[in-house]
Design an enzyme around this catalytic site. Sequence first.
Site: not given
Ligand code: 5GP
Length: 113
Positions: A30, A32, A101, A103
């Site tokens: 999930r 965070i 990743h 979403h």
């Molecule tokens: P991005 O913006 O790179 O596509 O998404 C990265 C996602 O990783 C963000 O939605 C952020 O909330 C999530 N995230 C960042 N650090 C952590 C963490 O330590 N644990 C978890 N579970 N999610 C994280």
Amino acid sequence: METDCLFCKIVNKDIESDFLYEDDTVVVFRDINPHAPIHILIVPKKHIRSINDLTDHDGEIVARMIAVAKKIAKKESINESGYKLLFNVEKGGGQVIFHLHLHLLGGWKKNKS
Ligand code: 5GP
Ligand code: ZN
């Protein structure tokens, strides 16, 4: 494994996280800081910076990520109400963690109309 990469640390269990799912190719946990009632990340074990860095050999990884997202959506009972699958690509596309990743976002209240 990139030593400075947060998601590599999560994949390698250097940082404790609750995996909803794990196989040879991906882990699922999930977000965070959820942006939807259900916000789950599907993360390949292989360190790939972003969609831009995929090679022709990575096709199976991406296919697995999507197949797993579909399975998790069903497990979370959002398959019928619907959900979004999203890749943020590089800084301008909102990417902040530079380890690929996917979403999975869903679980919004049903529209009454
Ligand atoms: P991005 O913006 O790179 O596509 O998404 C990265 C996602 O990783 C963000 O939605 C952020 O909330 C999530 N995230 C960042 N650090 C952590 C963490 O330590 N644990 C978890 N579970 N999610 C994280
Ligand atoms: Zn990584």
